[in-house]
Design a protein around this motif. Structure first.
Motif, short mmCIF file in Angstrom:
data_model
loop_
_atom_site.label_atom_id
_atom_site.label_comp_id
_atom_site.label_asym_id
_atom_site.label_seq_id
_atom_site.Cartn_x
_atom_site.Cartn_y
_atom_site.Cartn_z
N LEU A 1 -42.40 -21.02 7.74
CA LEU A 1 -41.68 -20.20 6.77
C LEU A 1 -40.17 -20.40 6.88
CD1 LEU A 1 -42.10 -18.14 4.54
CD2 LEU A 1 -41.89 -16.36 6.26
N LEU A 2 -39.66 -20.49 8.09
CA LEU A 2 -38.23 -20.73 8.29
C LEU A 2 -37.82 -22.08 7.73
CD1 LEU A 2 -35.53 -19.88 9.62
CD2 LEU A 2 -36.31 -21.15 11.62
N ILE A 3 -38.57 -23.12 8.04
CA ILE A 3 -38.25 -24.47 7.54
C ILE A 3 -38.37 -24.52 6.03
CG2 ILE A 3 -39.00 -26.89 7.60
CD1 ILE A 3 -37.58 -26.03 10.12
N PHE A 4 -39.38 -23.85 5.47
CA PHE A 4 -39.57 -23.82 4.03
C PHE A 4 -38.36 -23.19 3.33
CE2 PHE A 4 -40.93 -21.18 0.39
CZ PHE A 4 -41.15 -22.19 -0.51
N VAL A 5 -37.88 -22.07 3.83
CA VAL A 5 -36.73 -21.39 3.21
C VAL A 5 -35.49 -22.26 3.30
CG1 VAL A 5 -35.17 -19.41 3.45
CG2 VAL A 5 -37.65 -19.07 3.53
N ILE A 6 -35.27 -22.90 4.43
CA ILE A 6 -34.10 -23.79 4.58
C ILE A 6 -34.19 -24.97 3.62
CG2 ILE A 6 -32.97 -25.41 6.16
CD1 ILE A 6 -33.67 -23.42 8.42
N TYR A 7 -35.35 -25.62 3.55
CA TYR A 7 -35.52 -26.74 2.63
C TYR A 7 -35.38 -26.31 1.18
CZ TYR A 7 -37.31 -29.85 6.31
OH TYR A 7 -37.44 -30.64 7.42
#
Length: 96
Positions: A79-85
């Motif tokens: 979820l963290l990586i998805f939001v950043i991307y």
């Protein structure tokens, strides 16, 4: 090390090809960031080990073979990586 570089490069290429045919900018950013986060998120194989693996493979193993150590431990970094991307891809698409 070469495996991870090749893996991340091929993941990014595949995600670009997946989102290439989408015309809507927001949907394109959403699909690109979701697929890139799906393929590029890495996490520890198990809580007591220091070995990293792609999170989607850990997710599949957690669902099928191993006893559940908690799917949330895999979902949080995804979820963290998805939001950043997603935020980065929106910023890039708005500049173009």
């Amino acid at each position: 090390m070469i495996f991870w570089i090749l893996y991340l490069f091929l993941s990014a290429l595949l995600c670009f090809l997946i989102s290439y045919h989408i015309k809507n900018r927001i949907l394109k950013a959403l699909v690109f960031s979701f697929s890139l986060a799906f393929f590029s998120t890495v996490w520890f194989i198990s809580p007591e080990k220091n070995t990293l693996a792609p999170a989607f493979s850990i997710f599949l193993i957690e669902l099928t073979i191993l006893e559940s150590n908690g799917l949330m431990r895999i979902f949080r970094p995804f979820l963290l990586i998805f939001v950043i991307y997603f935020l980065l891809s929106l910023a890039v698409l708005r500049k173009n």
